[in-house]
Motif scaffolding. Sequence first.
Motif, short mmCIF file in Angstrom:
data_model
loop_
_atom_site.label_atom_id
_atom_site.label_comp_id
_atom_site.label_asym_id
_atom_site.label_seq_id
_atom_site.Cartn_x
_atom_site.Cartn_y
_atom_site.Cartn_z
N GLU A 101 -7.28 5.07 0.38
CA GLU A 101 -5.96 4.52 0.40
C GLU A 101 -5.46 4.39 1.69
OE1 GLU A 101 -3.84 6.42 -3.39
OE2 GLU A 101 -4.61 7.80 -2.32
N ALA A 116 -2.47 1.94 4.25
CA ALA A 116 -1.31 2.66 4.20
C ALA A 116 -0.68 2.36 5.42
CB ALA A 116 -1.43 4.12 4.49
N GLY A 129 0.85 -1.26 0.02
CA GLY A 129 0.16 0.01 -0.02
C GLY A 129 0.91 1.37 -0.04
N PRO A 130 0.19 2.46 0.18
CA PRO A 130 1.10 3.47 0.14
C PRO A 130 1.68 3.73 1.53
CG PRO A 130 -1.34 4.14 0.43
CD PRO A 130 -1.02 2.77 -0.07
N THR A 161 -3.15 11.78 0.35
CA THR A 161 -3.47 10.44 0.35
C THR A 161 -5.11 10.55 0.68
OG1 THR A 161 -1.58 9.93 1.43
CG2 THR A 161 -3.36 8.11 1.60
#
Length: 355
Positions: free
Chosen positions: A225, A229, A190-191, A221
Motif C-alpha cells: 500500500e 501512498a 491511494g492511501p 499501512t
Amino acid sequence: MGDMVVVRKEGLYCVPGDFYIDPWRPVDRAVITHAHGDHARWGHKHYLASNQSVNILKSRLGADINIDGLAYGDRIVHNGVAVSLHPAGHVLGSAQVRMEYEGEIWVASGDYKVEPDATCAPFEAVRCHTFITESTFGLPIYRWDPQQEVYDDINAWWRRNADEGRTSVLYAYAFGKAQRILSGLDTSIGPIVCHGAVEPLNRVYREGGVELPPTRLVSETGKDEMKRALVLAPPSAAGSTWTRRFGDYSDAFASGWMLLRGARRRRGVDRGFVLSDHADWPGLLSAIEATGAHQVVVTHGSIPVMVRWLCQIGLDAKAFDTEYGDEDDEATGSAAPEEGESHKGAADKAEAKDA
C-alpha cells in the motif's frame, strides 16, 4: 491618546487594556491570534483566543493552561477596551484582534490570507482607524495561483508516483498547511499516511467540524500500500530515519517560499508546490484597503518595502519590530514527535538539537 498598541520587550502591548497580543515572553494576560509556535508561547498566566483555537492551544501548550475562548464577533470589555476576535483565514481558529477604546479602533491581524479554503473561516475585513498587518510575503513578486491549480498539480505528481510504485512524501507544516492539503487530495489515487506530528492535529480539525479524508499512520499501512501512498510529514522529518524507511520515494515541499528560485534546491526535494497560508502581495494590499485604516503598522516580513509602498499611496505607515517569523515545526525550535514517540522524547530531541 497616544498609540493604543505599542511594542514592549514582552511583545505587542495594548496600553489602556493592559494586555498583550501574541507576546513572545511570559505575561499576565495574552490574547492569542492563532496557535502557531511563533505567536502562541508557553508561560502566560491567562490566555484568550477564539473558541476554535482553545483545544489546539491546549494540545500544543498543555491541557492545564488557563484559557478562555471567545466566539468570532463576540465582545468582551477589559479595562474599558472592547475586544472582539474576527476570522483571519490563516488556519483553524486564527483571528484578528479588534480593540476599541474611546472611539478609536485598532485591529491586529496576526497572520492571514484572503483566499478562502475549506479548513478555516474565511478572512473578514474589519473596519478600523489603525491596522497592524503582517507582511510575510510583502513583495510584488509574490502572487499565488488559485489553490485548486496547486491541488491539481499535487494530485498529478502523486498519481505519477503511484503508477510507478513510488511513495510520495510531501512536507508541510503540521498545523494548518497539512490539513489544507488534505482537503484538496484525490483519495482515489491511494492511501493517505500522516506523520505522528500531523495526525493529532487532524483529529482536532475533525472535532472542530472540518471534513478531512481518511488518514492513517505508517504502522497501519502495508508495504504494498505504501507504494501508492501519499505521506504528509512536517519539514523536520526530512532526511530522518522515519523517512528513509520508505525506500524508493519522491519528495516535495509545499510553501509560498517555493516561488523563489533556489528554494527547492536548498530544501533538496524533487518538487516544490507554491501554497501559502499567508496573503500574497495583492492580498495584503486588498486587505489593508478594505479596513479603511488611515494608519498601518507593518510587522514581520518584508517590512521596509511594504512601509515605503503604503506611504507612497498616501497612508501613514510605520513598522513594529517583533519576534514573529517561521511558524512551526523545527522553525520554532521544537521537534515534532515521530510515530509512537512521546512529546517528552520530542522535547529531548529539541534540546539536543538546540545544543
